[in-house]
Scaffold this motif. Structure first.
Motif, PDB file in Angstrom:
ATOM      1  N   ASN A   4       1.109  -1.321   0.158  1.00  0.00           N
ATOM      2  CA  ASN A   4      -0.007   0.258   0.092  1.00  0.00           C
ATOM      3  C   ASN A   4       0.936   0.745  -0.436  1.00  0.00           C
ATOM      4  N   TRP A   5       0.907   2.238  -0.628  1.00  0.00           N
ATOM      5  CA  TRP A   5       1.429   3.635  -1.085  1.00  0.00           C
ATOM      6  C   TRP A   5       0.463   4.278  -0.614  1.00  0.00           C
ATOM      7  N   GLU A   6       1.883   5.463  -0.498  1.00  0.00           N
ATOM      8  CA  GLU A   6       0.401   6.336  -0.158  1.00  0.00           C
ATOM      9  C   GLU A   6       1.164   7.583  -0.892  1.00  0.00           C
ATOM     10  N   GLY A   7       0.918   8.607  -2.110  1.00  0.00           N
ATOM     11  CA  GLY A   7       0.875  10.106  -2.827  1.00  0.00           C
ATOM     12  C   GLY A   7       0.146  10.174  -4.300  1.00  0.00           C
ATOM     13  N   PRO A   8       0.882  10.263  -5.135  1.00  0.00           N
ATOM     14  CA  PRO A   8       2.267  10.467  -5.420  1.00  0.00           C
ATOM     15  C   PRO A   8       2.940  11.722  -4.883  1.00  0.00           C
ATOM     16  N   HIS A   9       4.034  11.667  -4.562  1.00  0.00           N
ATOM     17  CA  HIS A   9       4.872  12.781  -3.390  1.00  0.00           C
ATOM     18  C   HIS A   9       5.538  14.164  -4.419  1.00  0.00           C
ATOM     19  N   PRO A  10       5.481  14.386  -5.235  1.00  0.00           N
ATOM     20  CA  PRO A  10       6.536  15.370  -6.352  1.00  0.00           C
ATOM     21  C   PRO A  10       7.660  15.637  -5.988  1.00  0.00           C
ATOM     22  N   VAL A  11       8.749  15.068  -6.445  1.00  0.00           N
ATOM     23  CA  VAL A  11      10.017  15.445  -5.357  1.00  0.00           C
ATOM     24  C   VAL A  11      10.806  16.272  -6.293  1.00  0.00           C
ATOM     25  N   PHE A  12      10.379  16.158  -7.319  1.00  0.00           N
ATOM     26  CA  PHE A  12      11.016  17.265  -8.729  1.00  0.00           C
ATOM     27  C   PHE A  12      10.197  17.629  -9.493  1.00  0.00           C
ATOM     28  N   ARG A  13      10.674  19.397  -9.872  1.00  0.00           N
ATOM     29  CA  ARG A  13      10.218  19.472 -11.027  1.00  0.00           C
ATOM     30  C   ARG A  13      10.540  20.457 -11.968  1.00  0.00           C
ATOM     31  N   PRO A  14      11.482  20.355 -12.798  1.00  0.00           N
ATOM     32  CA  PRO A  14      12.210  21.383 -13.695  1.00  0.00           C
ATOM     33  C   PRO A  14      12.554  23.069 -13.056  1.00  0.00           C
ATOM     34  N   ILE A  57      24.073 -15.263  -7.581  1.00  0.00           N
ATOM     35  CA  ILE A  57      22.955 -14.459  -6.957  1.00  0.00           C
ATOM     36  C   ILE A  57      22.499 -15.287  -7.701  1.00  0.00           C
ATOM     37  N   SER A  58      21.070 -15.281  -7.264  1.00  0.00           N
ATOM     38  CA  SER A  58      19.671 -15.869  -7.844  1.00  0.00           C
ATOM     39  C   SER A  58      18.831 -15.322  -6.998  1.00  0.00           C
ATOM     40  N   VAL A  59      17.368 -15.399  -7.879  1.00  0.00           N
ATOM     41  CA  VAL A  59      16.241 -14.580  -7.472  1.00  0.00           C
ATOM     42  C   VAL A  59      15.120 -15.413  -6.766  1.00  0.00           C
ATOM     43  N   GLY A  60      13.975 -15.145  -5.973  1.00  0.00           N
ATOM     44  CA  GLY A  60      12.905 -16.099  -5.693  1.00  0.00           C
ATOM     45  C   GLY A  60      11.520 -15.980  -5.392  1.00  0.00           C
ATOM     46  N   LYS A  61      10.774 -15.993  -4.917  1.00  0.00           N
ATOM     47  CA  LYS A  61       9.610 -16.269  -5.553  1.00  0.00           C
ATOM     48  C   LYS A  61       8.678 -14.109  -5.353  1.00  0.00           C
ATOM     49  N   PRO A  62       7.562 -12.993  -5.584  1.00  0.00           N
ATOM     50  CA  PRO A  62       7.372 -12.172  -5.550  1.00  0.00           C
ATOM     51  C   PRO A  62       7.563 -12.356  -4.029  1.00  0.00           C
ATOM     52  N   LEU A  63       8.101 -11.210  -3.424  1.00  0.00           N
ATOM     53  CA  LEU A  63       7.208 -11.155  -2.094  1.00  0.00           C
ATOM     54  C   LEU A  63       5.966 -10.204  -2.118  1.00  0.00           C
ATOM     55  N   THR A  64       5.377  -9.881  -0.892  1.00  0.00           N
ATOM     56  CA  THR A  64       4.383  -9.241  -0.889  1.00  0.00           C
ATOM     57  C   THR A  64       4.129  -7.682  -1.060  1.00  0.00           C
ATOM     58  N   GLY A  65       3.285  -7.824  -2.260  1.00  0.00           N
ATOM     59  CA  GLY A  65       3.476  -6.065  -2.955  1.00  0.00           C
ATOM     60  C   GLY A  65       3.888  -6.045  -4.621  1.00  0.00           C
ATOM     61  N   SER A  66       3.940  -7.392  -4.384  1.00  0.00           N
ATOM     62  CA  SER A  66       4.419  -7.022  -6.014  1.00  0.00           C
ATOM     63  C   SER A  66       3.445  -6.869  -7.629  1.00  0.00           C
ATOM     64  N   GLY A  67       4.493  -6.362  -8.082  1.00  0.00           N
ATOM     65  CA  GLY A  67       2.879  -5.761  -9.143  1.00  0.00           C
ATOM     66  C   GLY A  67       2.837  -7.440 -10.192  1.00  0.00           C
ATOM     67  N   GLU A  68       2.772  -8.289  -9.996  1.00  0.00           N
ATOM     68  CA  GLU A  68       1.999  -9.335 -10.248  1.00  0.00           C
ATOM     69  C   GLU A  68       0.877  -9.826  -9.783  1.00  0.00           C
TER      70      GLU A  68
END
Length: 313
Positions: free
Chosen positions: A61-71, A302-313
């Motif tokens: 669960n993500w709160e935002g969006p926060h504008p962190v840079f504007r040119p 190095i190897s990768v495992g299963k998606p963690l909670t919060g993955s995009g799939e």
């Protein structure tokens, strides 16, 4: 260092609903929160508006969006705002991000700075830190054993055909290069990459380098993530420095770490101490989403495992 997160934003997003490329996670342990940065323009191939960030306690669960840079009005670029990476360094927060220059049309990575992780970030370097004549992208900060800062970046395949991963020593304040770039390796040197067939260059043999990121393994080994293509499908590989230092030589793991149309990875620590990999997948706009995967290290590999909670799939 000021790390408190202040915002009036009340929107909450699920990971699967955030369109973002080149995800970069900055854990703030005192806050118990993760900051997610990345290429956030809806069409990153066009005009650039800036960068936004999201904040989460659980990677779900993500709160935002926060504008962190504007040119600012006099900024050196107005298109292709890509791959912001944010680091805590010497009491401030620094962002390395790629922009397409207005003066010569080439890509370059610039440094920005802020007092807090959510900015606002302001330009630190006078234009890109990368060479003016090069088309360069995806700069990433690395501090060596002596405490000296470096930037690792890509010399773009569209300019040289066989893309390179390079490193340049930085000034102590990160505002400029402190030497000439050194080529660490070329994309074609990795056993897992294949030529990228581009409709823009149908008769050329091209190899892509993209998104380098360095990290130390639990045994002290120095690893580098970087992305390329296998049969025109985006993929992520990993290399290991035989010397343990940034200048290598670098040996590539024979097989891709992730080859299911995802990449531009970085590694971060979960608050329980586990190591995690962040990538975006799939590699097509507007479907790209952040994906978080477990990461393992064993006997210098190095190897990768299963998606963690919060993955995009």
């Amino acid at each position: 260092m000021k790390s408190e997160l202040k915002s009036d934003s009340k929107s909450v997003w699920k990971t699967k609903d955030i369109q973002i490329r080149d995800p970069f996670v900055l854990p703030l342990e005192e806050e118990g929160k993760y900051c997610l940065f990345g290429s956030t323009d809806k069409n990153i191939w066009g005009p650039g508006t800036g960068f936004d960030a999201y904040v989460s306690k659980d990677l779900e669960n993500w709160e935002g969006p926060h504008p962190v840079f504007r040119p600012p009005a006099d900024f050196f670029a107005d298109a292709n705002f890509w791959a912001p990476e944010v680091y805590a360094y010497e009491g401030r927060y620094y962002m390395f991000a790629t922009f397409r220059r207005n003066d010569n049309g080439r890509l370059g990575t610039a440094a920005l700075a802020a007092e807090r992780p959510l900015g606002p970030f302001a330009p630190l370097s006078a234009g890109p830190v990368t060479p003016e004549a090069w088309s360069s992208l995806d700069g990433s900060l690395f501090v060596d054993e002596a405490g000296d800062p470096w930037m690792v970046f890509c010399h773009e395949w569209q300019q040289i055909g066989d893309g390179e991963v390079c490193a340049v020593r930085l000034a102590a304040d990160l505002s400029q290069a402190a030497g000439d770039p050194v080529t660490l390796f070329r994309a074609s040197e990795a056993p897992w990459t294949t030529p990228f067939v581009s409709p823009r260059y149908p008769d050329a043999v091209n190899y892509v380098t993209d998104g380098p990121f360095l990290f130390r393994g639990d045994d002290g080994s120095l690893y580098m993530l970087w992305a390329s293509f296998i049969d025109n499908t985006y993929a992520l590989g990993v290399a290991r420095s035989e010397s343990g230092g940034i200048l290598g030589p670098w040996t590539h793991q024979p097989d891709a770490l992730y080859r299911d149309d995802g990449g531009h990875g970085m590694v971060f620590r979960l608050f329980d101490g586990r190591r995690a990999l962040a990538i975006h997948a799939p590699n097509r706009t507007p479907e790209e989403r952040p994906l978080f995967l477990a990461l393992a290290e064993k006997e210098g590999a190095i190897s990768v495992g299963k998606p963690l909670t919060g993955s995009g799939e």
